[in-house]
Design a protein around this motif. Sequence first.
Motif, PDB file in Angstrom:
ATOM      1  N   ASP A  44     -13.904  51.093  10.185  1.00 31.40           N
ATOM      2  CA  ASP A  44     -13.885  51.964  11.271  1.00 31.40           C
ATOM      3  C   ASP A  44     -13.087  53.135  10.600  1.00 31.40           C
ATOM      4  OD1 ASP A  44     -13.744  52.926  13.938  1.00 31.40           O
ATOM      5  OD2 ASP A  44     -11.853  52.895  13.947  1.00 31.40           O
ATOM      6  N   VAL A  45     -11.945  52.860   9.891  1.00 30.76           N
ATOM      7  CA  VAL A  45     -11.340  53.980   9.108  1.00 30.76           C
ATOM      8  C   VAL A  45     -12.040  54.433   8.131  1.00 30.76           C
ATOM      9  CG1 VAL A  45      -9.548  54.416   7.175  1.00 30.76           C
ATOM     10  CG2 VAL A  45      -8.963  52.641   9.334  1.00 30.76           C
ATOM     11  N   LYS A  46     -12.976  53.937   7.225  1.00 34.66           N
ATOM     12  CA  LYS A  46     -13.959  54.478   6.377  1.00 34.66           C
ATOM     13  C   LYS A  46     -14.896  55.405   7.288  1.00 34.66           C
ATOM     14  CE  LYS A  46     -13.858  50.973   2.813  1.00 34.66           C
ATOM     15  NZ  LYS A  46     -14.582  49.620   2.241  1.00 34.66           N
ATOM     16  N   LYS A  47     -15.469  55.122   8.178  1.00 36.84           N
ATOM     17  CA  LYS A  47     -16.474  55.869   9.229  1.00 36.84           C
ATOM     18  C   LYS A  47     -15.490  57.119   9.678  1.00 36.84           C
ATOM     19  CE  LYS A  47     -19.865  52.597  10.851  1.00 36.84           C
ATOM     20  NZ  LYS A  47     -20.478  51.993  12.014  1.00 36.84           N
ATOM     21  N   GLN A  48     -14.322  57.097   9.781  1.00 31.94           N
ATOM     22  CA  GLN A  48     -13.719  58.341  10.361  1.00 31.94           C
ATOM     23  C   GLN A  48     -13.408  59.364   9.358  1.00 31.94           C
ATOM     24  OE1 GLN A  48     -10.134  57.506  13.043  1.00 31.94           O
ATOM     25  NE2 GLN A  48     -10.733  55.654  13.362  1.00 31.94           N
ATOM     26  N   ILE A  49     -13.249  58.597   7.971  1.00 36.12           N
ATOM     27  CA  ILE A  49     -13.088  59.549   7.008  1.00 36.12           C
ATOM     28  C   ILE A  49     -14.358  60.237   6.719  1.00 36.12           C
ATOM     29  CG2 ILE A  49     -12.614  59.746   4.468  1.00 36.12           C
ATOM     30  CD1 ILE A  49     -10.668  57.445   4.859  1.00 36.12           C
ATOM     31  N   LEU A  50     -15.377  59.618   6.746  1.00 36.72           N
ATOM     32  CA  LEU A  50     -16.778  60.180   6.590  1.00 36.72           C
ATOM     33  C   LEU A  50     -17.076  61.269   7.466  1.00 36.72           C
ATOM     34  CD1 LEU A  50     -18.787  56.841   5.520  1.00 36.72           C
ATOM     35  CD2 LEU A  50     -18.079  58.872   3.973  1.00 36.72           C
ATOM     36  N   TYR A  51     -16.801  60.699   8.845  1.00 36.81           N
ATOM     37  CA  TYR A  51     -16.808  61.862   9.748  1.00 36.81           C
ATOM     38  C   TYR A  51     -16.265  63.170   9.409  1.00 36.81           C
ATOM     39  CZ  TYR A  51     -18.391  57.777  12.887  1.00 36.81           C
ATOM     40  OH  TYR A  51     -18.857  56.685  13.487  1.00 36.81           O
ATOM     41  N   SER A  52     -15.003  63.231   8.994  1.00 38.18           N
ATOM     42  CA  SER A  52     -14.428  64.331   8.763  1.00 38.18           C
ATOM     43  C   SER A  52     -14.944  64.971   7.710  1.00 38.18           C
ATOM     44  CB  SER A  52     -12.816  64.215   8.211  1.00 38.18           C
ATOM     45  OG  SER A  52     -12.639  63.608   7.103  1.00 38.18           O
ATOM     46  N   LEU A  53     -15.485  64.291   6.889  1.00 36.10           N
ATOM     47  CA  LEU A  53     -16.613  65.105   5.877  1.00 36.10           C
ATOM     48  C   LEU A  53     -18.110  65.329   6.224  1.00 36.10           C
ATOM     49  CD1 LEU A  53     -15.744  62.554   2.840  1.00 36.10           C
ATOM     50  CD2 LEU A  53     -14.850  65.024   3.053  1.00 36.10           C
ATOM     51  N   ASN A  54     -17.978  65.400   7.651  1.00 41.41           N
ATOM     52  CA  ASN A  54     -19.545  65.880   8.140  1.00 41.41           C
ATOM     53  C   ASN A  54     -20.519  64.874   7.943  1.00 41.41           C
ATOM     54  OD1 ASN A  54     -18.130  68.147   9.418  1.00 41.41           O
ATOM     55  ND2 ASN A  54     -18.520  69.054   7.430  1.00 41.41           N
ATOM     56  N   ILE A  55     -20.233  63.670   7.655  1.00 35.88           N
ATOM     57  CA  ILE A  55     -21.323  62.686   7.327  1.00 35.88           C
ATOM     58  C   ILE A  55     -21.142  61.579   8.552  1.00 35.88           C
ATOM     59  CG2 ILE A  55     -22.078  60.870   5.827  1.00 35.88           C
ATOM     60  CD1 ILE A  55     -20.676  62.425   3.589  1.00 35.88           C
ATOM     61  N   ARG A  56     -22.295  61.417   9.644  1.00 33.20           N
ATOM     62  CA  ARG A  56     -21.953  60.740  10.740  1.00 33.20           C
ATOM     63  C   ARG A  56     -23.394  59.744  10.888  1.00 33.20           C
ATOM     64  NH1 ARG A  56     -18.368  63.126  14.737  1.00 33.20           N
ATOM     65  NH2 ARG A  56     -17.162  64.634  13.618  1.00 33.20           N
ATOM     66  N   ASN A  57     -23.535  59.306  11.789  1.00 31.23           N
ATOM     67  CA  ASN A  57     -24.898  58.314  12.117  1.00 31.23           C
ATOM     68  C   ASN A  57     -24.940  57.311  10.962  1.00 31.23           C
ATOM     69  OD1 ASN A  57     -24.918  59.861  14.787  1.00 31.23           O
ATOM     70  ND2 ASN A  57     -25.758  61.547  13.666  1.00 31.23           N
ATOM     71  N   LEU A  58     -24.078  56.852  10.474  1.00 32.59           N
ATOM     72  CA  LEU A  58     -24.557  55.591   9.550  1.00 32.59           C
ATOM     73  C   LEU A  58     -24.170  54.361  10.241  1.00 32.59           C
ATOM     74  CD1 LEU A  58     -22.935  57.261   6.198  1.00 32.59           C
ATOM     75  CD2 LEU A  58     -25.462  57.520   7.135  1.00 32.59           C
ATOM     76  N   ASP A  59     -25.006  53.224   9.744  1.00 29.42           N
ATOM     77  CA  ASP A  59     -24.694  51.950  10.271  1.00 29.42           C
ATOM     78  C   ASP A  59     -23.693  51.360   9.356  1.00 29.42           C
ATOM     79  OD1 ASP A  59     -25.847  50.990   7.727  1.00 29.42           O
ATOM     80  OD2 ASP A  59     -27.708  50.604   9.002  1.00 29.42           O
ATOM     81  N   GLY A  60     -23.059  50.286   9.515  1.00 32.60           N
ATOM     82  CA  GLY A  60     -22.169  49.668   8.613  1.00 32.60           C
ATOM     83  C   GLY A  60     -22.347  49.484   6.949  1.00 32.60           C
TER      84      GLY A  60
END
Length: 222
Positions: A44-60
């Motif tokens: 979840d932390v990794k996904k949040q960091i990716l969200y801040s980099l405008n990288i979304r909608n990825l599975d695990g």
Amino acid sequence: MKLNTNSNAYIIIYSAVMVVIVAFLLAFVYQALKPMQDANVALDVKKQILYSLNIRNLDGAEAEAKYAEVVKTEKEDENNGQKAYECQIDGKNITVVSLKGMGLWGGISGYLAIDEEGKVYGAYFNHEGETAGLGAEIKDSQAWQEKFIGKKIWDENGNVVLSVVKKVEDPATQVDCVTGATLTSNGVDAMLKDGLKGFQTYAIGRMLETVANTDSTKVVEE
């Protein structure tokens, strides 16, 4: 001798045994599931960091692979636990900084991605218990998070100028607050001020390093 199941002694002993058994079972289940829970929290932390980099909608699996690709190093401030992640996207050096603060009903947090010019590359915010449809929009509204992109963070003296306000007067540095959630928005503003103030020395150093490396590259090419 027949056991008196109605006696106080029997009830007390029976209750104590059941408490011990239930406690043991709960502890066993917790320990058995803890590795999975820790892995989910880390993802979840990794996904949040990716969200801040405008990288979304990825599975695990996709998020794990993308995180390993773009995040190069991770540093933590020993004094306050604030973390910085050095990333590379499309040849650009992007720094993601972790943020923590207080909203209306509890803690809020976030990650802010900073480009080589000291401007916001992307943002993601989270909360513990803000009101759905109001304060919770800091997390749920991607459109509101995207309003931060391109905003200037520091002035020429290193002061934090990025802010969340009720009325935008300087579009270069200000983002309008979430409608109906002034106190939560004020919490985000304070979180940005506190977190980025402590981070400015590191960020400015990174920017100067980038400029120096860019100038060196130009000299070599010439």
